[in-house]
Motif scaffolding. Structure first.
Motif, short mmCIF file in Angstrom:
data_model
loop_
_atom_site.label_atom_id
_atom_site.label_comp_id
_atom_site.label_asym_id
_atom_site.label_seq_id
_atom_site.Cartn_x
_atom_site.Cartn_y
_atom_site.Cartn_z
N PRO A 194 92.42 -37.73 25.88
CA PRO A 194 92.91 -37.66 27.27
C PRO A 194 92.82 -38.99 28.02
O PRO A 194 93.70 -39.29 28.84
CB PRO A 194 92.03 -36.59 27.92
N GLU A 195 91.77 -39.77 27.80
CA GLU A 195 91.64 -41.12 28.37
C GLU A 195 91.93 -41.15 29.88
O GLU A 195 92.68 -42.00 30.36
CB GLU A 195 92.55 -42.11 27.64
N GLN A 196 91.31 -40.27 30.62
CA GLN A 196 91.62 -40.16 32.04
C GLN A 196 91.27 -41.43 32.80
O GLN A 196 92.02 -41.83 33.71
CB GLN A 196 90.87 -38.96 32.64
N HIS A 197 90.18 -42.09 32.44
CA HIS A 197 89.78 -43.34 33.11
C HIS A 197 90.87 -44.40 32.95
O HIS A 197 91.26 -45.09 33.91
CB HIS A 197 88.45 -43.80 32.51
N LYS A 198 91.39 -44.52 31.74
CA LYS A 198 92.46 -45.48 31.43
C LYS A 198 93.75 -45.11 32.16
O LYS A 198 94.41 -45.97 32.76
CB LYS A 198 92.67 -45.51 29.92
N TRP A 199 94.15 -43.83 32.09
CA TRP A 199 95.36 -43.39 32.78
C TRP A 199 95.29 -43.70 34.27
O TRP A 199 96.28 -44.14 34.88
CB TRP A 199 95.56 -41.89 32.59
N ARG A 200 94.13 -43.45 34.88
CA ARG A 200 93.99 -43.68 36.32
C ARG A 200 94.28 -45.14 36.66
O ARG A 200 95.02 -45.43 37.61
CB ARG A 200 92.59 -43.29 36.79
N LEU A 201 93.72 -46.06 35.88
CA LEU A 201 93.98 -47.49 36.12
C LEU A 201 95.46 -47.79 35.99
O LEU A 201 96.05 -48.46 36.86
CB LEU A 201 93.18 -48.34 35.14
N LEU A 202 96.09 -47.31 34.93
CA LEU A 202 97.51 -47.61 34.70
C LEU A 202 98.40 -47.03 35.78
O LEU A 202 99.38 -47.66 36.20
CB LEU A 202 97.93 -47.09 33.33
N ARG A 234 108.99 -41.40 39.97
CA ARG A 234 107.77 -42.18 40.03
C ARG A 234 106.56 -41.24 40.04
O ARG A 234 106.50 -40.28 40.81
CB ARG A 234 107.77 -43.04 41.30
N LEU A 235 105.61 -41.50 39.15
CA LEU A 235 104.40 -40.70 39.08
C LEU A 235 103.35 -41.24 40.05
O LEU A 235 103.37 -42.41 40.43
CB LEU A 235 103.84 -40.69 37.66
N THR A 236 102.40 -40.40 40.41
CA THR A 236 101.29 -40.77 41.27
C THR A 236 100.00 -40.24 40.66
O THR A 236 100.00 -39.56 39.61
CB THR A 236 101.45 -40.18 42.69
N LEU A 237 98.88 -40.51 41.32
CA LEU A 237 97.60 -39.99 40.84
C LEU A 237 97.57 -38.46 40.83
O LEU A 237 96.77 -37.86 40.10
CB LEU A 237 96.45 -40.54 41.69
#
Length: 269
Positions: free
Chosen positions: A25-33, A5-8
């Protein structure tokens, strides 16, 4: 190589993997997901970041979406990492109907796992031009109950956990009589979605008003069955660039597709 399991804390490695595969990179999107879904990864055997990722986002007990299916380029050939993660998240999905958006590159794997194509979506992008509709207004948290009810009726599933994030994740939420829409900023453009509306006229008002408030290029991921609203968008400067297949495993998707004009993002269905 066991999925974990991944985390922030894995956010930077996720964006590194995305760039390795030629994605933004889409960091904003990755953070939400990472926050709203069940993110899984396989650590690289050479100790350098992640070898593969996959995110499962569940909507209630009946529907789930798979996204961010990535394998590092140095492990991409015949290692089976992508399939291993897919099998893991499908097991986690249980009896839910599972959907995803697939490129031609990924489609053969998904077909082998029991997915079938049920539609096609196109990325449409450009600089929107038009006039305010006068039919929509900015939504507030007081409108959340109405928004959740509209969405549940149109989608036939419970997306409330994701929709509650719109007011902090996005730039603006707008509401109209019989519909709502949302705008959020990605790395290189502004995405319009989700847009749920009782009819096309209401959807056009929401999409147009949201797009007029955006800075720079806007992106809209229309299902190609929405032919007339796609033509309308093109007339206002937003045209098609590439297509992906929408695929489903299990029974058909719930809800009324005629009222589902734009997804939140392809990664969330």
């Amino acid at each position: 190589m066991t999925p974990r399991r991944l985390t922030l804390d894995d956010l930077d490695d996720c964006t590194r993997l995305a760039k390795d595969r030629g994605w933004l990179p889409e960091q904003h999107k990755w953070r939400l997901l990472l926050e709203v879904g069940e993110p899984y990864g396989i650590d690289a055997p050479d100790g350098d970041g992640l070898a593969a990722t996959n995110i499962l986002t569940s909507y209630g007990d009946d529907h789930a979406v798979i996204s961010m299916v990535l394998t590092a380029s140095r492990f991409g050939m015949r290692r089976g990492l992508g399939r291993r993660l897919m099998e893991h998240v499908l097991e986690r999905a249980g009896d839910r109907t599972v959907s995803l958006y697939a490129t031609e590159y990924g489609r053969p794997l998904y077909e082998r796992l029991g997915f079938r194509v049920v539609g096609t979506a196109g990325k449409h992008a450009g600089h929107f031009s038009g006039e305010p509709s006068g039919r929509t207004r900015p939504a507030t948290s007081d409108d959340l109950g109405t928004i959740l009810a509209l969405d549940a009726e149109a989608l036939g599933t419970d997306r409330s956990a994701v929709l509650r994030r719109m007011f902090t994740f996005g730039e603006e939420v707008r509401i109209a009589d019989g519909g709502f829409g949302h705008r959020w900023r990605n790395d290189d453009n502004t995405v319009i979605g989700p847009v749920v509306a009782r009819d096309e006229e209401t959807a056009r008002a929401l999409i147009g008003d949201l797009a007029l408030g955006a800075e720079g290029e806007v992106r809209m991921d229309f299902d190609l069955t929405h032919e007339s609203v796609i033509r309308w968008a093109a007339e206002h400067g937003v045209t098609s660039s590439w297509q992906v297949s929408r695929m489903v495993r299990g029974s058909g998707l719930p809800g009324d597709p005629a009222r589902q004009f734009l997804p939140f993002m392809q990664a969330l269905g």
